[in-house]
Design a protein around this motif. Structure first.
Motif, mmCIF file in Angstrom:
data_model
loop_
_atom_site.group_PDB
_atom_site.id
_atom_site.type_symbol
_atom_site.label_atom_id
_atom_site.label_comp_id
_atom_site.label_asym_id
_atom_site.label_seq_id
_atom_site.Cartn_x
_atom_site.Cartn_y
_atom_site.Cartn_z
ATOM 1 N N THR A 187 0.812 -1.219 0.000
ATOM 2 C CA THR A 187 0.000 0.000 0.000
ATOM 3 C C THR A 187 0.849 1.274 0.000
ATOM 4 O OG1 THR A 187 -0.142 -0.209 2.405
ATOM 5 C CG2 THR A 187 -2.001 -1.042 1.133
ATOM 6 N N LEU A 188 2.184 1.125 0.054
ATOM 7 C CA LEU A 188 3.042 2.321 0.056
ATOM 8 C C LEU A 188 2.828 3.122 -1.231
ATOM 9 C CD1 LEU A 188 6.445 0.979 1.467
ATOM 10 C CD2 LEU A 188 4.710 2.314 2.664
ATOM 11 N N PRO A 189 2.775 4.453 -1.126
ATOM 12 C CA PRO A 189 2.463 5.268 -2.307
ATOM 13 C C PRO A 189 3.661 5.567 -3.206
ATOM 14 C CG PRO A 189 2.626 6.663 -0.349
ATOM 15 C CD PRO A 189 2.867 5.259 0.108
ATOM 16 N N CYS A 190 4.756 4.845 -3.001
ATOM 17 C CA CYS A 190 5.991 5.164 -3.734
ATOM 18 C C CYS A 190 6.602 3.884 -4.326
ATOM 19 C CB CYS A 190 6.983 5.826 -2.773
ATOM 20 S SG CYS A 190 8.610 6.078 -3.456
ATOM 21 N N PRO A 191 6.588 3.716 -5.673
ATOM 22 C CA PRO A 191 7.127 2.492 -6.296
ATOM 23 C C PRO A 191 8.589 2.226 -5.943
ATOM 24 C CG PRO A 191 5.863 3.759 -7.893
ATOM 25 C CD PRO A 191 5.983 4.608 -6.676
ATOM 26 N N SER A 192 9.416 3.278 -5.849
ATOM 27 C CA SER A 192 10.839 3.024 -5.563
ATOM 28 C C SER A 192 11.021 2.419 -4.162
ATOM 29 C CB SER A 192 11.656 4.306 -5.696
ATOM 30 O OG SER A 192 11.270 5.254 -4.733
ATOM 31 N N ALA A 193 10.152 2.841 -3.202
ATOM 32 C CA ALA A 193 10.202 2.235 -1.861
ATOM 33 C C ALA A 193 9.731 0.784 -1.921
ATOM 34 C CB ALA A 193 9.339 3.039 -0.896
ATOM 35 N N GLN A 194 8.671 0.519 -2.689
ATOM 36 C CA GLN A 194 8.178 -0.857 -2.836
ATOM 37 C C GLN A 194 9.260 -1.750 -3.435
ATOM 38 O OE1 GLN A 194 4.694 0.031 -5.254
ATOM 39 N NE2 GLN A 194 3.336 -0.394 -3.523
ATOM 40 N N LEU A 195 10.018 -1.196 -4.406
ATOM 41 C CA LEU A 195 11.067 -1.992 -5.052
ATOM 42 C C LEU A 195 12.190 -2.340 -4.079
ATOM 43 C CD1 LEU A 195 11.175 -0.196 -8.509
ATOM 44 C CD2 LEU A 195 10.500 -2.566 -8.097
ATOM 45 N N LYS A 196 12.417 -1.473 -3.097
ATOM 46 C CA LYS A 196 13.419 -1.788 -2.065
ATOM 47 C C LYS A 196 12.994 -3.023 -1.278
ATOM 48 C CE LYS A 196 15.658 2.683 -1.201
ATOM 49 N NZ LYS A 196 15.132 3.497 -2.291
ATOM 50 N N PHE A 197 11.684 -3.118 -0.974
ATOM 51 C CA PHE A 197 11.183 -4.293 -0.248
ATOM 52 C C PHE A 197 11.211 -5.535 -1.135
ATOM 53 C CE2 PHE A 197 9.501 -0.984 2.500
ATOM 54 C CZ PHE A 197 9.680 -1.549 3.754
ATOM 55 N N LEU A 198 10.933 -5.361 -2.416
ATOM 56 C CA LEU A 198 11.022 -6.494 -3.336
ATOM 57 C C LEU A 198 12.458 -7.002 -3.397
ATOM 58 C CD1 LEU A 198 9.751 -8.380 -5.405
ATOM 59 C CD2 LEU A 198 10.165 -6.643 -7.155
ATOM 60 N N GLY A 199 13.423 -6.068 -3.414
ATOM 61 C CA GLY A 199 14.836 -6.463 -3.389
ATOM 62 C C GLY A 199 15.163 -7.251 -2.131
ATOM 63 N N LEU A 200 14.595 -6.837 -1.001
ATOM 64 C CA LEU A 200 14.794 -7.566 0.255
ATOM 65 C C LEU A 200 14.211 -8.974 0.161
ATOM 66 C CD1 LEU A 200 15.428 -7.855 3.289
ATOM 67 C CD2 LEU A 200 13.255 -6.710 3.767
ATOM 68 N N LEU A 242 6.796 -18.648 -6.611
ATOM 69 C CA LEU A 242 7.457 -17.529 -7.302
ATOM 70 C C LEU A 242 7.000 -17.433 -8.756
ATOM 71 C CD1 LEU A 242 11.161 -17.623 -6.025
ATOM 72 C CD2 LEU A 242 9.307 -16.143 -5.280
ATOM 73 N N GLY A 243 6.745 -18.582 -9.376
ATOM 74 C CA GLY A 243 6.205 -18.578 -10.744
ATOM 75 C C GLY A 243 4.844 -17.895 -10.796
ATOM 76 N N ASP A 244 4.006 -18.183 -9.801
ATOM 77 C CA ASP A 244 2.684 -17.523 -9.711
ATOM 78 C C ASP A 244 2.844 -16.024 -9.472
ATOM 79 O OD1 ASP A 244 1.502 -19.964 -10.052
ATOM 80 O OD2 ASP A 244 1.050 -20.293 -7.936
ATOM 81 N N TRP A 245 3.791 -15.665 -8.614
ATOM 82 C CA TRP A 245 4.012 -14.242 -8.331
ATOM 83 C C TRP A 245 4.461 -13.496 -9.587
ATOM 84 C CZ3 TRP A 245 6.805 -13.678 -2.911
ATOM 85 C CH2 TRP A 245 5.908 -14.106 -1.910
ATOM 86 N N GLY A 246 5.223 -14.170 -10.432
ATOM 87 C CA GLY A 246 5.693 -13.536 -11.671
ATOM 88 C C GLY A 246 4.549 -13.122 -12.575
ATOM 89 N N ASP A 247 3.377 -13.784 -12.430
ATOM 90 C CA ASP A 247 2.197 -13.437 -13.242
ATOM 91 C C ASP A 247 1.202 -12.579 -12.479
ATOM 92 O OD1 ASP A 247 3.160 -14.964 -15.364
ATOM 93 O OD2 ASP A 247 2.300 -16.806 -14.553
ATOM 94 N N ASN A 248 1.535 -12.238 -11.228
ATOM 95 C CA ASN A 248 0.616 -11.452 -10.405
ATOM 96 C C ASN A 248 0.651 -9.980 -10.819
ATOM 97 O OD1 ASN A 248 0.263 -9.625 -7.904
ATOM 98 N ND2 ASN A 248 -0.642 -11.560 -7.241
ATOM 99 N N GLN A 253 3.305 -4.810 -12.119
ATOM 100 C CA GLN A 253 3.390 -3.348 -12.029
ATOM 101 C C GLN A 253 4.741 -2.918 -11.461
ATOM 102 O OE1 GLN A 253 -0.088 -2.709 -9.621
ATOM 103 N NE2 GLN A 253 -1.437 -2.330 -11.385
ATOM 104 N N LEU A 254 5.223 -3.650 -10.457
ATOM 105 C CA LEU A 254 6.550 -3.347 -9.898
ATOM 106 C C LEU A 254 7.648 -3.569 -10.945
ATOM 107 C CD1 LEU A 254 6.730 -4.683 -6.224
ATOM 108 C CD2 LEU A 254 6.490 -2.353 -7.028
ATOM 109 N N GLN A 255 7.448 -4.586 -11.772
ATOM 110 C CA GLN A 255 8.413 -4.874 -12.834
ATOM 111 C C GLN A 255 8.503 -3.700 -13.806
ATOM 112 O OE1 GLN A 255 8.074 -8.908 -14.291
ATOM 113 N NE2 GLN A 255 8.462 -8.238 -16.375
ATOM 114 N N GLN A 256 7.351 -3.171 -14.187
ATOM 115 C CA GLN A 256 7.324 -2.004 -15.082
ATOM 116 C C GLN A 256 7.987 -0.813 -14.406
ATOM 117 O OE1 GLN A 256 6.822 -2.407 -18.079
ATOM 118 N NE2 GLN A 256 4.707 -2.643 -18.725
ATOM 119 N N SER A 284 10.279 -12.168 -15.789
ATOM 120 C CA SER A 284 9.807 -11.717 -14.476
ATOM 121 C C SER A 284 11.009 -11.370 -13.614
ATOM 122 C CB SER A 284 8.945 -12.790 -13.804
ATOM 123 O OG SER A 284 9.657 -13.490 -12.819
ATOM 124 N N LEU A 285 10.774 -10.558 -12.577
ATOM 125 C CA LEU A 285 11.857 -10.159 -11.681
ATOM 126 C C LEU A 285 12.378 -11.327 -10.854
ATOM 127 C CD1 LEU A 285 10.462 -6.701 -10.496
ATOM 128 C CD2 LEU A 285 12.456 -7.093 -11.939
#
Length: 493
Positions: A187-200, A242-248, A253-256, A284-285
């Motif tokens: 729900t964070l309003p900032c994609p770059s912050a969300q991507l930091k969590f995805l990296g984690l 993870l395969g399912d997440w790649g199609d989520n 949207q995070l990938q874009q 996928s990421l």
């Protein structure tokens, strides 16, 4: 209307009051939500009509919420900066802020275009602290889940329809942990912050993969054991999720966002082609992680099958050395029985298949029995068929052993098991041909071989068409000639 509420808020939640507790942010957050809820009907029914008569285009309820929210924003910003050195209370504050935001948007219908509290968590120091604590607690939970008593057993093991993946508890708990992290940051309003969590999250998956590899190496001395198979199920389960997440949609949207922001942490090391694939949503990421997990899964499956086939081939030694050349011909197949030398091998195959079916997930078992069939087909073709000569009786006995005993063991898992034993099935066809057909076929193959040597312009139909008529598609003409020469019953011999 705001003034008395503001006064009460500052009285209770600032200074030395007992209600002003850093460890209890829910006290003031809940109080503000209650004020919002209790005032909404009054604001809409009594105040809104006054504003409308005055020609104002604002919402009385939203304006009250905005005023109350400014009190909370100030309080949260103040408390968060004081909690940077207390992990537990900081975590609790983050959880309560996320819960407050959820209720603010869903129950109080606060407009999405107006800021709530989440932007406060995006301050550099607070976001970095959140990421650090998230990682620290995830690693601690990983340690606990892998050392737990029931780490390698499935909680659904007694419910067959729910246990297709046969995921051990540690793998399920780990993926649930990742899912909970996703729910926190989505729900964070900032994609770059969300991507930091995805990296984690990607970092945590790789860490878990390394831990699984370490446990697997300890168990690799016994690849047929329950724990080794549980590790294999765990790797397969993580791959599936993870395969399912790649199609989520959320992760797409995070990938874009990662591509458009040129996020180095997630795209680092990728070439232009790979980034292009991500941009067009072909990849996928999680691809890099999936490749590593697939390699681990392949290595583990290969080791398991090698051990299994080694055990089967040991039991098959007497069968390889059977007296195929001197077996008498039996005209009535109904009186035939399985070769006594084949019994240990058949029992071993049956027991291993049953065991693998019980301990492996459905998709892994499919790979396992097909891989076993392929290895067994090669072994029987090389070590039994090509290493012996066959009388008519020996060929008939071999065909009976294979078609009426071995193939049906795999028939529990597919409709046409013989299709997974192409070499053995076709070799039996050649060895069991009647003498006339065998002579004609041998002559045809020899003539074809000579024509191929002499000149390449032969107009006769290729020998393959004759083989296809017999049902032989896998074996080459030269292999068929070798098999024909293994037959002992030729006229004049």
């Amino acid at each position: 209307m705001l003034q008395p509420l503001s006064k009460r808020f500052r009285y209770h939640f600032y200074g030395n009051r007992q209600t002003n507790s850093l460890g209890k942010p829910e006290w003031y957050l809940t109080q503000v939500l209650m004020w919002m809820g209790n005032s909404s009907t009054f604001m809409e029914e009594k105040i809104q009509p006054i504003l409308e008569r005055a020609g104002a285009t604002i919402s009385a309820r939203v304006e009250l919420c905005r005023g109350l929210l400014s009190l909370v924003q100030e309080k949260v910003a103040s408390d968060a900066s004081r909690l940077l050195y207390d992990d537990m209370i900081f975590c609790h504050l983050v959880e309560e802020v996320l819960q407050f935001e959820k209720e603010l948007r869903s129950n109080q219908l606060y407009p999405a275009v107006l800021p709530g509290l989440l932007h406060l968590l995006l301050e550099d120091a607070i976001l970095q602290k959140w990421l650090t604590v998230e990682k620290k607690m995830a690693v601690e939970k990983m340690d606990a889940m892998l050392s737990a008593e029931g780490a390698w057993s499935s909680q659904y093991k007694d419910i067959s329809d729910m246990d297709e993946l046969k995921a051990p508890d540690c793998a399920e708990t780990f993926m649930t942990l990742l899912q909970v992290i996703t729910e926190r940051y989505r729900t964070l309003p900032c994609p770059s912050a969300q991507l930091k969590f995805l990296g984690l999250q990607r970092e945590l998956v790789d860490d878990f993969r390394i831990r699984l590899t370490q446990v697997m190496k300890e168990e690799s001395r016994c690849p047929l054991g329950a724990r080794y198979c549980a590790i294999l199920n765990a790797v397969n389960y993580i791959c599936t999720i993870l395969g399912d997440w790649g199609d989520n949609v959320f992760f797409l949207q995070l990938q874009q966002a990662a591509v458009s922001l040129g996020e180095e942490g997630l795209l680092g090391g990728l070439g232009i082609m790979e980034v292009g694939r991500l941009a067009s949503l072909e990849g996928s990421l999680f691809e890099g992680l999936l490749a590593l997990l697939d390699r681990l899964k392949g290595d583990m499956m290969g080791r398991l099958l090698e051990w299994t086939i080694r055990e089967i081939t040991e039991k098959a030694r007497p069968y390889c050395q059977d007296r195929w050349l001197s077996l008498p011909s039996q005209h009535d197949q109904s009186t035939m029985t399985l070769s006594s030398s084949a019994c240990p091998m058949m029992l071993c195959v049956r027991d291993r298949l049953l065991n693998l079916h019980q301990v492996l997930s459905l998709s892994l078992f499919q790979l396992a029995w097909q891989g076993l069939a392929e290895r067994l087909d090669n072994f029987l073709y090389q070590d039994v068929i090509l290493s012996n000569h066959f009388s008519d009786g020996g060929a008939a006995q071999l065909q009976f052993d294979m078609t009426r005993n071995l193939f049906p063991l795999f028939g529990h898992y597919c409709k046409r098991p013989e299709n997974f034993f192409k070499h053995v099935k076709e070799a039996c066809i050649i060895l069991c041909l009647n003498v006339g057909s065998a002579i004609l076929l041998r002559n045809l193959l020899k003539e074809s071989e000579e024509e191929m040597r002499d000149w390449a312009g032969a107009e006769d139909p290729p020998p393959e068409s004759a083989l296809h008529e017999l049902g032989v598609y896998c074996l080459a003409p030269c292999d068929v000639l070798i098999l024909l020469n293994l037959r002992a019953s030729w006229p004049g011999q």
